[in-house]
Motif scaffolding. Structure first.
Motif, PDB file in Angstrom:
ATOM      1  N   ILE A 194       1.110   4.801   2.507  1.00 47.08           N
ATOM      2  CA  ILE A 194       0.110   5.315   1.554  1.00 47.08           C
ATOM      3  C   ILE A 194       0.547   6.738   1.252  1.00 47.08           C
ATOM      4  CG2 ILE A 194      -2.302   5.989   1.223  1.00 47.08           C
ATOM      5  CD1 ILE A 194      -3.039   3.860   3.353  1.00 47.08           C
ATOM      6  N   ARG A 195       0.753   7.053  -0.003  1.00 48.73           N
ATOM      7  CA  ARG A 195       1.298   8.393  -0.275  1.00 48.73           C
ATOM      8  C   ARG A 195       0.880   8.892  -1.655  1.00 48.73           C
ATOM      9  NH1 ARG A 195       6.420   5.205  -0.179  1.00 48.73           N
ATOM     10  NH2 ARG A 195       6.886   4.705  -2.343  1.00 48.73           N
ATOM     11  N   GLY A 196       1.312  10.109  -1.931  1.00 48.61           N
ATOM     12  CA  GLY A 196       1.024  10.739  -3.215  1.00 48.61           C
ATOM     13  C   GLY A 196       0.064  11.894  -3.030  1.00 48.61           C
ATOM     14  N   ARG A 197      -0.184  12.567  -4.139  1.00 49.95           N
ATOM     15  CA  ARG A 197      -1.031  13.758  -4.088  1.00 49.95           C
ATOM     16  C   ARG A 197      -1.992  13.746  -5.270  1.00 49.95           C
ATOM     17  NH1 ARG A 197       3.844  17.283  -2.785  1.00 49.95           N
ATOM     18  NH2 ARG A 197       3.645  18.340  -4.784  1.00 49.95           N
ATOM     19  N   GLY A 198      -3.181  14.317  -5.058  1.00 48.95           N
ATOM     20  CA  GLY A 198      -4.143  14.435  -6.145  1.00 48.95           C
ATOM     21  C   GLY A 198      -4.488  13.066  -6.685  1.00 48.95           C
ATOM     22  N   ALA A 199      -4.400  12.920  -7.993  1.00 49.08           N
ATOM     23  CA  ALA A 199      -4.699  11.637  -8.620  1.00 49.08           C
ATOM     24  C   ALA A 199      -3.403  10.943  -9.016  1.00 49.08           C
ATOM     25  CB  ALA A 199      -5.602  11.844  -9.819  1.00 49.08           C
ATOM     26  N   MET A 200      -2.370  11.121  -8.192  1.00 43.10           N
ATOM     27  CA  MET A 200      -1.092  10.427  -8.353  1.00 43.10           C
ATOM     28  C   MET A 200      -0.779   9.791  -7.001  1.00 43.10           C
ATOM     29  SD  MET A 200       2.523  11.994  -9.682  1.00 43.10           S
ATOM     30  CE  MET A 200       3.996  10.985  -9.795  1.00 43.10           C
ATOM     31  N   LEU A 201      -1.373   8.623  -6.762  1.00 36.95           N
ATOM     32  CA  LEU A 201      -1.379   8.026  -5.426  1.00 36.95           C
ATOM     33  C   LEU A 201      -0.794   6.626  -5.481  1.00 36.95           C
ATOM     34  CD1 LEU A 201      -5.002   9.202  -4.677  1.00 36.95           C
ATOM     35  CD2 LEU A 201      -2.927  10.154  -3.651  1.00 36.95           C
ATOM     36  N   ALA A 202      -0.318   6.159  -4.323  1.00 40.32           N
ATOM     37  CA  ALA A 202       0.343   4.852  -4.327  1.00 40.32           C
ATOM     38  C   ALA A 202       0.301   4.213  -2.952  1.00 40.32           C
ATOM     39  CB  ALA A 202       1.798   5.019  -4.762  1.00 40.32           C
ATOM     40  N   VAL A 203       0.447   2.882  -2.944  1.00 40.67           N
ATOM     41  CA  VAL A 203       0.737   2.172  -1.699  1.00 40.67           C
ATOM     42  C   VAL A 203       2.030   1.401  -1.904  1.00 40.67           C
ATOM     43  CG1 VAL A 203      -1.629   1.938  -0.868  1.00 40.67           C
ATOM     44  CG2 VAL A 203      -0.693   0.171  -2.324  1.00 40.67           C
ATOM     45  N   GLU A 204       2.870   1.440  -0.889  1.00 35.54           N
ATOM     46  CA  GLU A 204       4.113   0.670  -0.926  1.00 35.54           C
ATOM     47  C   GLU A 204       3.900  -0.588  -0.095  1.00 35.54           C
ATOM     48  OE1 GLU A 204       7.808   2.737  -0.526  1.00 35.54           O
ATOM     49  OE2 GLU A 204       8.908   0.864  -0.347  1.00 35.54           O
ATOM     50  N   LEU A 205       4.089  -1.750  -0.708  1.00 39.20           N
ATOM     51  CA  LEU A 205       3.812  -3.024  -0.058  1.00 39.20           C
ATOM     52  C   LEU A 205       5.099  -3.641   0.489  1.00 39.20           C
ATOM     53  CD1 LEU A 205       1.234  -4.395  -2.656  1.00 39.20           C
ATOM     54  CD2 LEU A 205       0.770  -3.297  -0.452  1.00 39.20           C
ATOM     55  N   VAL A 206       5.006  -4.132   1.707  1.00 40.33           N
ATOM     56  CA  VAL A 206       6.187  -4.638   2.423  1.00 40.33           C
ATOM     57  C   VAL A 206       5.838  -5.942   3.132  1.00 40.33           C
ATOM     58  CG1 VAL A 206       7.206  -2.355   2.752  1.00 40.33           C
ATOM     59  CG2 VAL A 206       5.560  -3.208   4.424  1.00 40.33           C
ATOM     60  N   ASN A 207       6.857  -6.570   3.728  1.00 47.17           N
ATOM     61  CA  ASN A 207       6.565  -7.790   4.489  1.00 47.17           C
ATOM     62  C   ASN A 207       5.727  -7.434   5.723  1.00 47.17           C
ATOM     63  OD1 ASN A 207       8.734  -6.469   5.732  1.00 47.17           O
ATOM     64  ND2 ASN A 207       9.342  -8.337   6.785  1.00 47.17           N
ATOM     65  N   SER A 208       4.946  -8.394   6.175  1.00 53.26           N
ATOM     66  CA  SER A 208       3.987  -8.150   7.241  1.00 53.26           C
ATOM     67  C   SER A 208       4.642  -7.480   8.454  1.00 53.26           C
ATOM     68  CB  SER A 208       3.383  -9.505   7.642  1.00 53.26           C
ATOM     69  OG  SER A 208       2.404  -9.301   8.598  1.00 53.26           O
ATOM     70  N   GLY A 209       4.183  -6.270   8.750  1.00 51.13           N
ATOM     71  CA  GLY A 209       4.663  -5.559   9.930  1.00 51.13           C
ATOM     72  C   GLY A 209       6.065  -4.970   9.791  1.00 51.13           C
ATOM     73  N   GLY A 210       6.738  -5.201   8.653  1.00 54.33           N
ATOM     74  CA  GLY A 210       8.112  -4.707   8.495  1.00 54.33           C
ATOM     75  C   GLY A 210       8.215  -3.627   7.431  1.00 54.33           C
ATOM     76  N   THR A 211       9.410  -3.464   6.869  1.00 51.27           N
ATOM     77  CA  THR A 211       9.603  -2.480   5.801  1.00 51.27           C
ATOM     78  C   THR A 211      10.307  -3.101   4.587  1.00 51.27           C
ATOM     79  OG1 THR A 211      11.698  -1.777   6.761  1.00 51.27           O
ATOM     80  CG2 THR A 211       9.757  -0.492   7.382  1.00 51.27           C
ATOM     81  N   GLU A 212      10.480  -4.433   4.623  1.00 45.44           N
ATOM     82  CA  GLU A 212      11.139  -5.121   3.517  1.00 45.44           C
ATOM     83  C   GLU A 212      10.242  -5.058   2.279  1.00 45.44           C
ATOM     84  OE1 GLU A 212      14.428  -6.875   2.271  1.00 45.44           O
ATOM     85  OE2 GLU A 212      14.130  -6.395   4.392  1.00 45.44           O
ATOM     86  N   PRO A 213      10.725  -4.539   1.146  1.00 47.07           N
ATOM     87  CA  PRO A 213       9.862  -4.437  -0.046  1.00 47.07           C
ATOM     88  C   PRO A 213       9.336  -5.798  -0.488  1.00 47.07           C
ATOM     89  CG  PRO A 213      11.918  -3.230  -0.372  1.00 47.07           C
ATOM     90  CD  PRO A 213      12.077  -3.987   0.908  1.00 47.07           C
ATOM     91  N   ASP A 214       8.067  -5.846  -0.895  1.00 45.28           N
ATOM     92  CA  ASP A 214       7.477  -7.108  -1.359  1.00 45.28           C
ATOM     93  C   ASP A 214       6.949  -6.954  -2.798  1.00 45.28           C
ATOM     94  OD1 ASP A 214       6.217  -9.511  -1.765  1.00 45.28           O
ATOM     95  OD2 ASP A 214       5.260  -9.560   0.212  1.00 45.28           O
ATOM     96  N   PRO A 215       7.874  -7.043  -3.773  1.00 43.55           N
ATOM     97  CA  PRO A 215       7.454  -6.873  -5.171  1.00 43.55           C
ATOM     98  C   PRO A 215       6.500  -7.971  -5.641  1.00 43.55           C
ATOM     99  CG  PRO A 215       9.784  -7.497  -5.045  1.00 43.55           C
ATOM    100  CD  PRO A 215       9.332  -7.234  -3.645  1.00 43.55           C
ATOM    101  N   GLN A 216       6.651  -9.183  -5.088  1.00 38.85           N
ATOM    102  CA  GLN A 216       5.773 -10.274  -5.519  1.00 38.85           C
ATOM    103  C   GLN A 216       4.322  -9.977  -5.132  1.00 38.85           C
ATOM    104  OE1 GLN A 216       6.824 -12.761  -7.538  1.00 38.85           O
ATOM    105  NE2 GLN A 216       4.634 -13.133  -7.756  1.00 38.85           N
ATOM    106  N   LEU A 217       4.143  -9.412  -3.956  1.00 40.58           N
ATOM    107  CA  LEU A 217       2.787  -9.061  -3.513  1.00 40.58           C
ATOM    108  C   LEU A 217       2.184  -8.009  -4.451  1.00 40.58           C
ATOM    109  CD1 LEU A 217       0.476  -9.249  -1.495  1.00 40.58           C
ATOM    110  CD2 LEU A 217       1.684  -7.586  -0.042  1.00 40.58           C
ATOM    111  N   ALA A 218       2.987  -7.008  -4.817  1.00 41.94           N
ATOM    112  CA  ALA A 218       2.487  -5.979  -5.741  1.00 41.94           C
ATOM    113  C   ALA A 218       2.073  -6.611  -7.066  1.00 41.94           C
ATOM    114  CB  ALA A 218       3.556  -4.908  -5.960  1.00 41.94           C
TER     115      ALA A 218
END
Ligand SMILES: Cc1ncc(COP(=O)(O)O)c(C=O)c1O
Length: 438
Positions: free
Chosen positions: A362-386
Motif C-alpha cells: 500500500i503506497r503513495g502520498r496525499g490523494a495519489m495512492l495505490a495498492v500493488e496486487l500479487v499472488n497470495s502471500g508472495g510478490t508475483e504481480p497479479d494483473p488479472q486480479l487488478a
C-alpha cells in the motif's frame, strides 16, 4: 455543488444511452483510442460523474489526475466564462495577454526553490517534457538524457523514447528519438532497498559508466512515478540525484505532470524532501481540466534558447490560463494541500483494514495512492486480479484505474473536492470487490 454527492445506479452499466454512444464511437473513432469504462459522461463535479443514463459514479480517477479542484469548480467556470467572452485566442507569440504572464508569475512563486525563475507554457504534459529537454540541451550544449525504469513521460516521439513500458504505449511506433538512456531507479517494494542514497549510488554508477556526465544534458525523473505504478522512491534518492546533477553540470528535471498541484499532499512532490529541481514540468492539475502545461526553472537555464525558439500556436491559451489562475487560487484558498493529506489518512486506514495477503504493498502520498496486487502471500504481480477488481468496482459505479509496468496496481486519484462519505462508500465497494475474487 449542483450534483448531489451520492453514488446511484439507475441502470446496469453501461446503460442503453452509453451503449448507443459506444456503437457510434466504434464506427467513428480510431480503435487505438481506448476507454477505461464504456460509460459516457454527461456532467461531473465534486466526487461524482453523472453518465448519459443518469447513473452517478464515484470518481477515483479525476480524468487521470487532472480535476484536482473538481470538474466544474465554480471559480474555474466563472474565470473561463469571462475569458471566453473577452477573447478565445490571439496567440501569445503574436499579441500577448496578461493571463499568461500571471500564470508564469504564479508558477515561479509556487514551484520549489527561491532562486530566480522563468516559465514557458505549452498544451500537454508530453509537449512540456519535450521542451524541458530542448531547454536543457540548449543550456548545456550536450545531448544525452537519462530516464528511469518504470518511467512515463508521454506519447510523442521523444517522450515515447523516455517512457519505459512497451504495451500499450510504444509497441509498433518506433523508431524512437536517440540519445535517451534508461537506468534503474528506486522501487523499495521490489528492489528491497530502503536507503535512497544507496539506490542513487547504483543509478549514478550506471550513468557514469554508460553515458558520462560530459555527455549528459538532463536527468528527467518523476518524484513519484505515476503510470509505472505509483512508485515512491526510497527517502534520500531524489536529493542524492539532484546533488550529483548540480556537481556535474547536468540539468535536474522533475516531471511533476501527475504529482503537481497538491496531488501528493505537498504543492509539489519535490517539496517533501526539499529538492529544488533546475526545471520542473507541470500539466494535468494545473488548470481545472483545461489543456495547459508548463516548464518552470532557473532563469539562466530557461533563458538559454534563442528568442523564438520556444512556443507554439496554442501554448498558454488565454482560456486555459484563466482556468489555471482560478484553480491555483482554489488550491491555495481552500486548503487543498491539507485536504490531500486528509484523504491519504482516510484511504490508507481503509486499505490497511483489509485483510488480504494479495495486497503486496500500500503506497503513495496525499490523494495519489495505490495498492500493488500479487499472488497470495508472495510478490508475483497479479494483473488479472487488478483487472477483475477494477471491473467489479466499475459495475458498482466506482471509477478506479489500474497502472504499473506489470499492470497489477490499483490507483486512487480522487478529486480533492470529494467528500469523506463518498470515499467511504467507494472503499466499501472496493473491499467487497476484492473479497469477491477470493
Ligand atoms: C509523469 C507524466 N509525464 C508526462 C505525462 C504526459 O502528459 P500528457 O498526457 O498531458 O501529454 C503524463 C501523463 O500521464 C505523466 O503522468
Amino acid at each position: 455543488m449542483s450534483i448531489e454527492q451520492q453514488r446511484r445506479l439507475v441502470t446496469e452499466l453501461p446503460g442503453p444511452r452509453s451503449q448507443q454512444l459506444m456503437a457510434r464511437k466504434v464506427s467513428a473513432v480510431a480503435g487505438g483510442v481506448g476507454t477505461t469504462m464504456p460509460v459516457f459522461a454527461a456532467a461531473a463535479d465534486g466526487g461524482i460523474i453523472v453518465d448519459v443514463d443518469g447513473n452517478q459514479l464515484i470518481d477515483l480517477g479525476s480524468g487521470i489526475a487532472v480535476t484536482t479542484v473538481g470538474a466544474a469548480n465554480p471559480r474555474v467556470v466563472a474565470a473561463v466564462t469571462e475569458q471566453v467572452a473577452a477573447f478565445t485566442h490571439t496567440c501569445f507569440m503574436v499579441t500577448p495577454y496578461d493571463g499568461y504572464v500571471a500564470v508564469a508569475e504564479a508558477l515561479n512563486r509556487l514551484t520549489p526553490g527561491d532562486h530566480d525563475k522563468r516559465t514557458a507554457l505549452f498544451n500537454s504534459g508530453a509537449e512540456a517534457v519535450e521542451n524541458a529537454v530542448k531547454i536543457a540541451r540548449a543550456y548545456t550544449k550536450k545531448d544525452a538524457v537519462v530516464v528511469f525504469d518504470h518511467a512515463y513521460h508521454g506519447r510523442t516521439n521523444l517522450t515515447l523514447a523516455m517512457t519505459a513500458k512497451n504495451k500499450p504505449y510504444k509497441h509498433t511506433f518506433g523508431p524512437f528519438a536517440p540519445e535517451v538512456y534508461r537506468v534503474g531507479g528506486s522501487y523499495p517494494y521490489r528492489d528491497n532497498e530502503r536507503d535512497g542514497a544507496v539506490a542513487a549510488a547504483r543509478a549514478l554508477d550506471q550513468i557514469e559508466k554508460q553515458i558520462g556526465a560530459d555527455n549528459l544534458a538532463a536527468l528527467v525523473i518523476e518524484p513519484v512515478q505515476g503510470e509505472g505504478g505509483f512508485i515512491e522512491p526510497a527517502p534520500g534518492f531524489l536529493p542524492a540525484l539532484a546533488a550529483w546533477c548540480r556537481d556535474n553540470g547536468v540539468v535536474f528535471v522533475a516531471d511533476e505532470v501527475q504529482t503537481g498541484f497538491a496531488r501528493t499532499g505537498d504543492m509539489f512532490a519535490s517539496d517533501r524532501e526539499g529538492v529544488a529541481p533546475d526545471l520542473i514540468v507541470t500539466a494535468k492539475g494545473i488548470a481545472g481540466g483545461l489543456p495547459l502545461s508548463a516548464v518552470t526553472g532557473r532563469a539562466e537555464i530557461m533563458s538559454a534558447p534563442h528568442e523564438g525558439g520556444l512556443g507554439g500556436t496554442y501554448g498558454g491559451n488565454p482560456i486555459a490560463c484563466a482556468a489555471a489562475l482560478a484553480a491555483i487560487e482554489t488550491i491555495e484558498q481552500d486548503g487543498l494541500v491539507e485536504r490531500a493529506r486528509e484523504i491519504e489518512t482516510l484511504v490508507k486506514a481503509r486499505l490497511g483494514n483489509i485483510e488480504d495477503d494479495r495486497i503486496g504493498d500500500i503506497r503513495g502520498r496525499g490523494a495519489m495512492l495505490a495498492v500493488e496486487l500479487v499472488n497470495s502471500g508472495g510478490t508475483e504481480p497479479d494483473p488479472q486480479l487488478a483487472k477483475d477488481v477494477a471491473k467489479a468496482a466499475h459495475a458498482q459505479g466506482v471509477i478506479v484505474l489500474t497502472c504499473g509496468t506489470y499492470g497489477n496496481v490499483l490507483r486512487f486519484l480522487p478529486p480533492l473536492t470529494i467528500s469523506d462519505a463518498l470515499l467511504d462508500d467507494a472503499f466499501d465497494v472496493l473491499a467487497a470487490a476484492l473479497e469477491a475474487t477470493r
